[in-house]
Design a protein around this motif. Structure first.
Motif, PDB file in Angstrom:
ATOM      1  N   ALA A   1      -2.370   0.498  -4.630  1.00 24.31           N
ATOM      2  CA  ALA A   1      -2.149  -0.816  -4.026  1.00 24.31           C
ATOM      3  C   ALA A   1      -1.750  -1.849  -5.084  1.00 24.31           C
ATOM      4  O   ALA A   1      -2.234  -1.813  -6.221  1.00 24.31           O
ATOM      5  CB  ALA A   1      -3.408  -1.273  -3.297  1.00 24.31           C
TER       6      ALA A   1
ATOM      7  N   ASP B   1      -7.095   2.602  -1.726  1.00 20.52           N
ATOM      8  CA  ASP B   1      -5.735   3.014  -2.075  1.00 20.52           C
ATOM      9  C   ASP B   1      -5.498   2.646  -3.535  1.00 20.52           C
ATOM     10  O   ASP B   1      -5.286   1.479  -3.865  1.00 20.52           O
ATOM     11  CB  ASP B   1      -4.724   2.311  -1.164  1.00 20.52           C
TER      12      ASP B   1
ATOM     13  N   LEU C   1       0.823  -1.201   0.000  1.00 18.08           N
ATOM     14  CA  LEU C   1       0.000   0.000   0.000  1.00 18.08           C
ATOM     15  C   LEU C   1       0.862   1.257   0.000  1.00 18.08           C
ATOM     16  O   LEU C   1       2.043   1.229   0.371  1.00 18.08           O
ATOM     17  CB  LEU C   1      -0.910   0.015   1.240  1.00 18.08           C
TER      18      LEU C   1
END
Length: 301
Positions: free
Chosen positions: A110, A107, A52
């Motif tokens: 990611a 996110d 992440l």
């Protein structure tokens, strides 16, 4: 450099024998009751490792798993800009796609690494891991028996199995995650343990050439002197590797954390068993031979 030539390691080993027996009993009970906390490598399921750009919490991901309908069979391990999700079942293609899609909403940078193991593969991996340990032990017995004698081989194998079992016991009691890196760590510990033990055994054999072993006390002095002459080397070696493994555990990634922890535990028990388990066990076996008058005469000549 000698640690303490006056220290009676053979006498002290009696207390450590009791400690090891108690720990072994605790380990057997723990394995019988709780077993090991196997990861995806040893049971069917999927393991999703997520990198992440920011830190996500378990609370943020839990609704996604609920949406997939498999929140009860998943173990979430959040970290610093990382997250690991272990599923007890194999993710379907649709669930895999949906999981990635929902995580990307939280996110958009990611990245995912998905490992899936089916039931047959998990069984095969577990069987191969056991075979690897057994084959390594058999190889060590043959090598040490040829290089030294069978008493050294028995003592060495007992010591290395002791180290490996202590690591397994700790992982069982504290329900730590067991995967392929754990098996690699156990095999590494076995290699380290036998290497450290051979150093002391080699010194014992060398000192035997210049010692007249007529009584049990002579044998005690032989073992004590041999251990005292090599103990600092063993401790320095163990400390050096321990520091590297410890910082690898603290600073390494999530994927090698259990490997590093197993190494740290194994190194501690390895240093302990080399001094207080391996050599004293050889002493016990050798002293039984020395108590036989015929063998004593033969050994003295």
């Amino acid at each position: 450099m000698s640690f303490n030539k006056n220290l009676n390691y053979v006498h002290l080993s009696k207390h450590f024998f009791r400690l090891s027996i108690i720990l072994t009993i605790i380990g057997v009970i723990s394995l019988a009751v709780f077993g090991l906390n196997y990861g995806v490598d040893f049971k069917a399921g999927s393991n999703v490792d997520i990198s992440l750009s920011k830190t996500l919490t378990e609370e943020q991901v839990q609704p996604i798993l609920k949406q997939l309908g498999i929140e009860e069979g998943a173990d979430i391990a959040p970290g610093d800009q990382r997250m690991n999700i272990r599923f007890n079942t194999v993710l379907s293609e649709d669930n895999d796609h949906l999981l990635k899609q929902e995580i990307l909403k939280l996110d958009d940078k990611a990245s995912f690494e998905v490992n899936t193991v089916d039931t047959e593969m998990a069984k095969e991996l577990a069987q191969n891991a056991i075979k690897a340990v057994l084959i390594s032990c058999i190889g060590i017995i043959i090598y040490v028996s040829i290089r030294f004698e069978w008493r050294f081989a028995v003592a060495a194998v007992i010591a290395l199995l002791h180290d490996a079992f202590m690591v397994v016991t700790i992982f069982s009691i504290f329900r730590l995650h067991v995967d392929l890196t754990f098996i690699i760590a156990v095999l590494t510990i076995i290699g380290y343990s036998i290497n450290d033990t051979i150093v002391i055994f080699d010194r014992i054999r060398e000192n035997m050439r210049f010692s007249k072993l007529k009584t049990r006390e002579d044998l005690v002095n032989l073992v004590n002197n041999s251990v005292s002459q090599t103990i600092m080397r063993s401790l320095y070696t163990a400390l050096t590797v321990f520091i590297a493994a410890f910082f690898l555990f603290l600073l390494g990634g999530e994927s090698i954390r259990m490997f590093s922890l197993a190494m740290v535990i194994g190194l501690l028990f390895g240093a302990y068993s080399t001094i207080f388990i391996a050599s004293p066990i050889w002493f016990v076996l050798k002293s039984k031979q020395k108590n036989n008058p015929a063998k004593t005469s033969k050994a003295t000549n």
